[in-house]
Design an enzyme around this catalytic site. Sequence first.
Site, PDB file in Angstrom:
ATOM      1  N   ARG A  52       0.851  -1.186   0.000  1.00  0.00           N
ATOM      2  CA  ARG A  52       0.000   0.000   0.000  1.00  0.00           C
ATOM      3  C   ARG A  52       0.890   1.241   0.000  1.00  0.00           C
ATOM      4  O   ARG A  52       1.973   1.225   0.604  1.00  0.00           O
ATOM      5  CB  ARG A  52      -0.879   0.053   1.253  1.00  0.00           C
ATOM      6  CG  ARG A  52      -2.141  -0.782   1.194  1.00  0.00           C
ATOM      7  CD  ARG A  52      -3.182  -0.201   0.235  1.00  0.00           C
ATOM      8  NE  ARG A  52      -4.411  -0.993   0.210  1.00  0.00           N
ATOM      9  CZ  ARG A  52      -4.637  -2.027  -0.592  1.00  0.00           C
ATOM     10  NH1 ARG A  52      -3.725  -2.430  -1.446  1.00  0.00           N
ATOM     11  NH2 ARG A  52      -5.791  -2.676  -0.548  1.00  0.00           N
TER      12      ARG A  52
ATOM     13  N   GLU B 120      -2.164   7.913  -3.959  1.00  0.00           N
ATOM     14  CA  GLU B 120      -2.488   7.522  -5.331  1.00  0.00           C
ATOM     15  C   GLU B 120      -3.952   7.812  -5.663  1.00  0.00           C
ATOM     16  O   GLU B 120      -4.775   7.835  -4.761  1.00  0.00           O
ATOM     17  CB  GLU B 120      -2.178   6.030  -5.560  1.00  0.00           C
ATOM     18  CG  GLU B 120      -2.986   5.087  -4.690  1.00  0.00           C
ATOM     19  CD  GLU B 120      -2.618   3.621  -4.895  1.00  0.00           C
ATOM     20  OE1 GLU B 120      -1.447   3.255  -4.781  1.00  0.00           O
ATOM     21  OE2 GLU B 120      -3.561   2.848  -5.160  1.00  0.00           O
TER      22      GLU B 120
ATOM     23  N   HIS C 126      -1.011   0.356  -9.595  1.00  0.00           N
ATOM     24  CA  HIS C 126      -1.757  -0.523  -8.672  1.00  0.00           C
ATOM     25  C   HIS C 126      -2.476  -1.650  -9.429  1.00  0.00           C
ATOM     26  O   HIS C 126      -3.702  -1.730  -9.416  1.00  0.00           O
ATOM     27  CB  HIS C 126      -2.770   0.304  -7.855  1.00  0.00           C
ATOM     28  CG  HIS C 126      -3.168  -0.376  -6.566  1.00  0.00           C
ATOM     29  ND1 HIS C 126      -3.482   0.313  -5.424  1.00  0.00           N
ATOM     30  CD2 HIS C 126      -3.316  -1.685  -6.239  1.00  0.00           C
ATOM     31  CE1 HIS C 126      -3.802  -0.533  -4.455  1.00  0.00           C
ATOM     32  NE2 HIS C 126      -3.702  -1.765  -4.931  1.00  0.00           N
TER      33      HIS C 126
HETATM   34  C1  DGY Z   1      -5.966  -5.575  -2.833  1.00  0.00           C
HETATM   35  O1  DGY Z   1      -6.759  -6.477  -3.094  1.00  0.00           O
HETATM   36  O2  DGY Z   1      -5.828  -5.131  -1.699  1.00  0.00           O
HETATM   37  C2  DGY Z   1      -5.150  -5.055  -3.960  1.00  0.00           C
HETATM   38  O3  DGY Z   1      -4.304  -4.035  -3.567  1.00  0.00           O
HETATM   39  C3  DGY Z   1      -6.039  -4.605  -5.078  1.00  0.00           C
HETATM   40  O4  DGY Z   1      -6.613  -3.378  -4.771  1.00  0.00           O
END
Ligand code: DGY
Length: 331
Positions: free
Chosen positions: A240, A269, A287
Amino acid sequence: MSKPRILIARKIFPEVIERLSQHFDVEANQDDMLWSDAELTERLKDKDGALTTGTQPIGAELLAACPRLKIVANMTVGYNNFDVAAMTAAGVLGTNTPDVLTETTADFGFALLMATARRVTESEHYLRAGKWTRWSYDMFAGTEVHGSTLGILGMGRIGQAIARRGAHGFGMNVIYHNRSRLAPALEAECKARYVSKDELLANADHLVLVLPYTPESHHAMGAAEIARMKPTATLINIARGGIVDDAALAQALKDRTIAAAGLDVFEGEPAVNPWLLQVPNVVLTPHIASATVKTRLKMSDLAADNLIAYLAGRAPLTPVNEPAHPRLSRN
Ligand code: DGY
Protein backbone atom coordinates in the site's frame (compact mmCIF):
# COMPACT_ATOMS: atom_id res chain seq x y z
CA MET A 1 -41.26 -9.11 -0.15
CA SER A 2 -39.01 -6.43 -1.60
CA LYS A 3 -35.38 -7.28 -2.27
CA PRO A 4 -32.58 -5.80 -0.14
CA ARG A 5 -30.94 -2.80 -1.78
CA ILE A 6 -27.27 -2.63 -2.57
CA LEU A 7 -24.87 -0.11 -4.06
CA ILE A 8 -21.98 -1.14 -6.30
CA ALA A 9 -19.59 1.76 -5.83
CA ARG A 10 -17.43 1.36 -8.97
CA LYS A 11 -17.68 -0.22 -12.40
CA ILE A 12 -17.40 -4.01 -12.26
CA PHE A 13 -18.01 -7.04 -14.51
CA PRO A 14 -21.55 -6.94 -15.97
CA GLU A 15 -22.04 -10.64 -15.23
CA VAL A 16 -21.45 -9.98 -11.52
CA ILE A 17 -24.05 -7.18 -11.57
CA GLU A 18 -26.40 -9.57 -13.33
CA ARG A 19 -25.92 -12.18 -10.61
CA LEU A 20 -26.36 -9.63 -7.84
CA SER A 21 -29.54 -8.35 -9.50
CA GLN A 22 -31.13 -11.76 -9.00
CA HIS A 23 -30.88 -11.20 -5.24
CA PHE A 24 -30.94 -7.44 -4.80
CA ASP A 25 -32.30 -4.16 -6.01
CA VAL A 26 -29.00 -2.89 -7.41
CA GLU A 27 -27.72 0.65 -7.92
CA ALA A 28 -24.59 0.25 -10.05
CA ASN A 29 -21.98 2.77 -11.17
CA GLN A 30 -21.07 1.52 -14.64
CA ASP A 31 -20.16 5.09 -15.64
CA ASP A 32 -17.42 4.68 -13.01
CA MET A 33 -18.01 8.08 -11.43
CA LEU A 34 -15.65 8.91 -8.57
CA TRP A 35 -18.05 9.97 -5.84
CA SER A 36 -17.13 12.30 -3.01
CA ASP A 37 -17.55 10.95 0.53
CA ALA A 38 -20.75 13.02 0.82
CA GLU A 39 -22.17 11.57 -2.38
CA LEU A 40 -21.26 8.03 -1.37
CA THR A 41 -23.01 8.60 1.95
CA GLU A 42 -26.08 9.99 0.21
CA ARG A 43 -26.29 6.95 -2.07
CA LEU A 44 -25.83 4.52 0.81
CA LYS A 45 -28.56 6.02 3.01
CA ASP A 46 -31.23 3.67 1.70
CA LYS A 47 -28.99 0.64 1.07
CA ASP A 48 -28.59 -2.62 2.97
CA GLY A 49 -25.23 -3.45 1.49
CA ALA A 50 -22.38 -2.11 -0.61
CA LEU A 51 -19.75 -3.57 -2.88
CA THR A 52 -16.65 -1.37 -2.67
CA THR A 53 -13.28 -1.42 -4.35
CA GLY A 54 -11.00 -0.40 -1.53
CA THR A 55 -10.93 3.31 -2.20
CA GLN A 56 -14.23 4.30 -0.64
CA PRO A 57 -13.67 5.24 3.02
CA ILE A 58 -16.18 3.66 5.39
CA GLY A 59 -16.07 5.53 8.69
CA ALA A 60 -18.19 6.46 11.69
CA GLU A 61 -19.84 9.48 10.08
CA LEU A 62 -21.00 7.54 7.03
CA LEU A 63 -22.19 4.63 9.19
CA ALA A 64 -24.25 6.95 11.39
CA ALA A 65 -25.89 8.48 8.33
CA CYS A 66 -26.71 5.08 6.78
CA PRO A 67 -28.74 3.22 9.40
CA ARG A 68 -29.89 0.47 7.02
CA LEU A 69 -26.36 -0.49 5.99
CA LYS A 70 -25.46 -3.98 7.20
CA ILE A 71 -22.49 -5.08 5.12
CA VAL A 72 -19.71 -3.52 3.08
CA ALA A 73 -17.97 -6.05 0.83
CA ASN A 74 -14.59 -4.89 -0.48
CA MET A 75 -13.36 -6.54 -3.68
CA THR A 76 -9.79 -6.26 -2.36
CA VAL A 77 -7.78 -8.13 0.18
CA GLY A 78 -6.55 -4.90 1.83
CA TYR A 79 -9.23 -3.05 3.73
CA ASN A 80 -7.51 0.06 5.03
CA ASN A 81 -10.51 2.01 3.67
CA PHE A 82 -12.56 0.48 6.51
CA ASP A 83 -12.63 1.97 9.99
CA VAL A 84 -13.06 -1.54 11.36
CA ALA A 85 -13.66 -0.43 14.96
CA ALA A 86 -16.39 1.99 13.85
CA MET A 87 -18.00 -0.69 11.69
CA THR A 88 -17.94 -3.23 14.50
CA ALA A 89 -19.41 -0.68 16.91
CA ALA A 90 -22.11 0.27 14.41
CA GLY A 91 -23.05 -3.37 13.82
CA VAL A 92 -21.84 -3.36 10.21
CA LEU A 93 -19.96 -6.30 8.74
CA GLY A 94 -16.92 -5.81 6.52
CA THR A 95 -15.59 -8.45 4.16
CA ASN A 96 -12.52 -8.68 1.90
CA THR A 97 -11.20 -11.04 -0.78
CA PRO A 98 -8.25 -13.04 0.52
CA ASP A 99 -6.77 -16.12 -1.18
CA VAL A 100 -8.28 -15.64 -4.64
CA LEU A 101 -5.59 -13.09 -5.55
CA THR A 102 -2.60 -14.51 -3.71
CA GLU A 103 -0.75 -16.23 -6.56
CA THR A 104 -1.58 -13.54 -9.14
CA THR A 105 -0.33 -10.80 -6.84
CA ALA A 106 2.82 -12.78 -6.04
CA ASP A 107 3.41 -13.25 -9.79
CA PHE A 108 3.26 -9.50 -10.20
CA GLY A 109 5.53 -8.89 -7.23
CA PHE A 110 8.08 -11.06 -8.94
CA ALA A 111 7.53 -9.39 -12.31
CA LEU A 112 8.17 -6.00 -10.69
CA LEU A 113 11.24 -7.33 -8.90
CA MET A 114 12.64 -8.70 -12.16
CA ALA A 115 11.81 -5.55 -14.11
CA THR A 116 13.46 -3.41 -11.43
CA ALA A 117 16.58 -5.50 -10.95
CA ARG A 118 17.13 -6.00 -14.68
CA ARG A 119 16.16 -2.43 -15.65
CA VAL A 120 13.51 -3.59 -18.11
CA THR A 121 11.43 -0.41 -18.42
CA GLU A 122 14.39 1.96 -18.29
CA SER A 123 16.08 0.09 -21.17
CA GLU A 124 12.85 -0.11 -23.14
CA HIS A 125 12.41 3.66 -22.90
CA TYR A 126 15.99 4.05 -24.16
CA LEU A 127 15.32 1.77 -27.12
CA ARG A 128 12.00 3.46 -27.98
CA ALA A 129 13.72 6.84 -27.88
CA GLY A 130 16.03 5.62 -30.67
CA LYS A 131 19.11 5.85 -28.47
CA TRP A 132 20.32 2.28 -29.03
CA THR A 133 23.15 2.47 -31.53
CA ARG A 134 25.59 -0.17 -30.26
CA TRP A 135 26.16 -2.89 -27.69
CA SER A 136 28.36 -2.13 -24.72
CA TYR A 137 29.52 -4.33 -21.85
CA ASP A 138 27.78 -2.32 -19.14
CA MET A 139 24.67 -1.17 -20.98
CA PHE A 140 21.80 -1.42 -18.47
CA ALA A 141 23.79 -3.84 -16.38
CA GLY A 142 21.52 -4.56 -13.44
CA THR A 143 21.43 -6.60 -10.29
CA GLU A 144 21.45 -10.40 -10.12
CA VAL A 145 18.17 -12.05 -9.14
CA HIS A 146 18.88 -15.80 -9.00
CA GLY A 147 20.95 -16.82 -6.02
CA SER A 148 20.60 -13.41 -4.34
CA THR A 149 18.99 -12.62 -1.00
CA LEU A 150 15.26 -11.95 -1.14
CA GLY A 151 13.91 -10.03 1.85
CA ILE A 152 10.19 -9.99 2.56
CA LEU A 153 8.58 -7.54 4.98
CA GLY A 154 5.13 -8.91 5.91
CA MET A 155 4.75 -12.67 5.63
CA GLY A 156 1.06 -13.33 5.06
CA ARG A 157 -0.24 -15.41 2.20
CA ILE A 158 1.20 -13.17 -0.54
CA GLY A 159 4.57 -12.91 1.21
CA GLN A 160 4.70 -16.70 1.45
CA ALA A 161 3.82 -17.08 -2.25
CA ILE A 162 6.66 -14.69 -3.15
CA ALA A 163 9.04 -16.61 -0.87
CA ARG A 164 8.19 -19.88 -2.65
CA ARG A 165 8.84 -18.33 -6.04
CA GLY A 166 12.16 -16.92 -4.90
CA ALA A 167 13.40 -19.99 -3.04
CA HIS A 168 12.18 -22.74 -5.33
CA GLY A 169 12.21 -20.96 -8.69
CA PHE A 170 15.26 -18.70 -8.43
CA GLY A 171 17.39 -20.38 -5.79
CA MET A 172 17.23 -17.27 -3.63
CA ASN A 173 18.19 -17.10 -0.01
CA VAL A 174 14.89 -15.94 1.56
CA ILE A 175 14.74 -13.94 4.78
CA TYR A 176 11.64 -12.31 6.23
CA HIS A 177 10.35 -10.15 9.01
CA ASN A 178 6.76 -10.17 10.23
CA ARG A 179 4.77 -9.29 13.34
CA SER A 180 4.65 -13.00 14.13
CA ARG A 181 6.98 -15.77 13.08
CA LEU A 182 5.64 -18.51 10.79
CA ALA A 183 5.19 -22.04 12.10
CA PRO A 184 8.34 -24.12 11.49
CA ALA A 185 6.63 -26.30 8.84
CA LEU A 186 5.58 -23.23 6.87
CA GLU A 187 9.04 -21.68 7.19
CA ALA A 188 10.52 -24.91 5.83
CA GLU A 189 8.05 -25.01 2.94
CA CYS A 190 8.84 -21.39 2.02
CA LYS A 191 12.55 -21.98 2.71
CA ALA A 192 12.42 -18.68 4.58
CA ARG A 193 14.42 -17.60 7.62
CA TYR A 194 12.98 -15.20 10.20
CA VAL A 195 15.22 -12.19 10.96
CA SER A 196 14.88 -8.86 12.76
CA LYS A 197 13.80 -5.87 10.66
CA ASP A 198 17.31 -4.42 10.96
CA GLU A 199 18.84 -7.64 9.67
CA LEU A 200 16.32 -7.73 6.84
CA LEU A 201 17.17 -4.18 5.76
CA ALA A 202 20.90 -4.75 5.96
CA ASN A 203 20.99 -8.06 4.09
CA ALA A 204 18.27 -8.05 1.42
CA ASP A 205 19.41 -7.66 -2.18
CA HIS A 206 15.75 -7.29 -3.11
CA LEU A 207 13.29 -6.19 -0.45
CA VAL A 208 9.60 -6.80 -1.17
CA LEU A 209 6.93 -5.10 0.95
CA VAL A 210 3.75 -7.11 1.46
CA LEU A 211 2.46 -5.87 4.80
CA PRO A 212 -0.98 -4.36 5.49
CA TYR A 213 -1.27 -0.59 5.80
CA THR A 214 -2.13 0.41 9.36
CA PRO A 215 -1.18 3.38 11.55
CA GLU A 216 1.76 1.23 12.76
CA SER A 217 3.04 0.49 9.25
CA HIS A 218 2.82 4.13 8.07
CA HIS A 219 6.29 5.01 6.73
CA ALA A 220 7.65 1.64 7.89
CA MET A 221 10.17 2.38 5.12
CA GLY A 222 11.21 5.97 5.82
CA ALA A 223 14.53 7.71 5.22
CA ALA A 224 16.21 5.93 8.15
CA GLU A 225 15.10 2.46 7.05
CA ILE A 226 16.01 3.06 3.40
CA ALA A 227 19.45 4.27 4.54
CA ARG A 228 20.04 0.90 6.19
CA MET A 229 19.65 -0.94 2.86
CA LYS A 230 22.62 -1.96 0.69
CA PRO A 231 23.57 0.58 -1.99
CA THR A 232 23.06 -2.21 -4.55
CA ALA A 233 19.61 -3.19 -3.22
CA THR A 234 16.19 -2.82 -4.83
CA LEU A 235 12.96 -2.02 -2.98
CA ILE A 236 9.61 -3.33 -4.26
CA ASN A 237 6.27 -2.09 -2.89
CA ILE A 238 3.14 -4.03 -3.88
CA ALA A 239 1.44 -3.48 -0.50
CA ARG A 240 0.00 0.00 0.00
CA GLY A 241 1.03 3.57 -0.50
CA GLY A 242 1.99 5.17 2.79
CA ILE A 243 4.11 2.23 3.91
CA VAL A 244 7.01 3.86 2.05
CA ASP A 245 7.86 7.53 2.50
CA ASP A 246 7.82 8.22 -1.25
CA ALA A 247 9.67 11.54 -0.94
CA ALA A 248 12.49 9.88 1.03
CA LEU A 249 12.60 7.06 -1.50
CA ALA A 250 12.82 9.46 -4.45
CA GLN A 251 15.76 11.19 -2.73
CA ALA A 252 17.49 7.85 -2.09
CA LEU A 253 17.01 6.84 -5.74
CA LYS A 254 18.33 10.18 -6.91
CA ASP A 255 21.37 9.90 -4.63
CA ARG A 256 21.76 6.21 -5.57
CA THR A 257 21.92 5.19 -1.93
CA ILE A 258 19.89 2.22 -3.16
CA ALA A 259 20.05 0.94 -6.72
CA ALA A 260 16.41 0.94 -7.78
CA ALA A 261 12.79 0.57 -6.78
CA GLY A 262 9.63 -0.96 -8.22
CA LEU A 263 6.38 0.61 -7.06
CA ASP A 264 2.82 -0.50 -7.74
CA VAL A 265 1.30 1.62 -4.95
CA PHE A 266 1.84 5.25 -3.92
CA GLU A 267 1.14 7.69 -1.13
CA GLY A 268 -2.01 9.57 -2.14
CA GLU A 269 -2.49 7.52 -5.33
CA PRO A 270 -3.49 7.95 -8.09
CA ALA A 271 -1.24 10.99 -7.61
CA VAL A 272 2.44 10.07 -7.78
CA ASN A 273 5.18 12.02 -6.03
CA PRO A 274 6.62 14.14 -8.88
CA TRP A 275 10.20 13.40 -7.78
CA LEU A 276 9.61 9.70 -8.48
CA LEU A 277 8.72 10.63 -12.06
CA GLN A 278 12.08 12.38 -12.41
CA VAL A 279 14.36 9.48 -11.48
CA PRO A 280 15.16 6.78 -14.04
CA ASN A 281 15.89 3.95 -11.61
CA VAL A 282 12.30 3.27 -10.61
CA VAL A 283 9.65 1.10 -12.28
CA LEU A 284 6.17 2.55 -11.78
CA THR A 285 2.87 0.71 -12.30
CA PRO A 286 -0.68 1.88 -11.47
CA HIS A 287 -1.76 -0.52 -8.67
CA ILE A 288 -2.25 -3.55 -10.92
CA ALA A 289 -0.73 -6.39 -8.90
CA SER A 290 -3.99 -8.37 -8.82
CA ALA A 291 -5.10 -7.30 -12.28
CA THR A 292 -5.70 -10.38 -14.39
CA VAL A 293 -9.18 -10.84 -15.79
CA LYS A 294 -9.55 -14.20 -14.08
CA THR A 295 -8.47 -12.92 -10.67
CA ARG A 296 -10.45 -9.69 -10.79
CA LEU A 297 -13.52 -11.79 -11.66
CA LYS A 298 -12.84 -14.08 -8.71
CA MET A 299 -12.46 -11.03 -6.45
CA SER A 300 -15.77 -9.54 -7.60
CA ASP A 301 -17.48 -12.92 -7.29
CA LEU A 302 -16.23 -13.37 -3.75
CA ALA A 303 -17.44 -9.88 -2.78
CA ALA A 304 -20.81 -10.73 -4.36
CA ASP A 305 -20.94 -14.09 -2.53
CA ASN A 306 -20.37 -12.28 0.77
CA LEU A 307 -23.26 -9.90 0.08
CA ILE A 308 -25.58 -12.69 -1.05
CA ALA A 309 -24.80 -14.93 1.93
CA TYR A 310 -24.92 -12.27 4.62
CA LEU A 311 -28.02 -10.43 3.48
CA ALA A 312 -29.80 -13.82 3.27
CA GLY A 313 -28.88 -14.39 6.93
CA ARG A 314 -26.08 -16.87 6.27
CA ALA A 315 -22.48 -16.67 7.45
CA PRO A 316 -20.23 -14.44 5.32
CA LEU A 317 -17.33 -16.21 3.61
CA THR A 318 -14.48 -13.82 4.40
CA PRO A 319 -15.42 -11.42 7.24
CA VAL A 320 -12.88 -8.97 8.61
CA ASN A 321 -14.83 -8.17 11.77
CA GLU A 322 -17.53 -9.56 13.98
CA PRO A 323 -20.07 -6.89 14.89
CA ALA A 324 -21.21 -7.42 18.49
CA HIS A 325 -24.71 -6.23 17.63
CA PRO A 326 -25.14 -6.83 13.91
CA ARG A 327 -27.75 -4.66 12.21
CA LEU A 328 -28.76 -7.91 10.54
CA SER A 329 -30.44 -10.41 12.83
CA ARG A 330 -29.08 -13.70 11.56
CA ASN A 331 -31.15 -16.91 11.26
C1 DGY B 1 -5.97 -5.57 -2.83
O1 DGY B 1 -6.76 -6.48 -3.09
O2 DGY B 1 -5.83 -5.13 -1.70
C2 DGY B 1 -5.15 -5.06 -3.96
O3 DGY B 1 -4.30 -4.03 -3.57
C3 DGY B 1 -6.04 -4.61 -5.08
O4 DGY B 1 -6.61 -3.38 -4.77
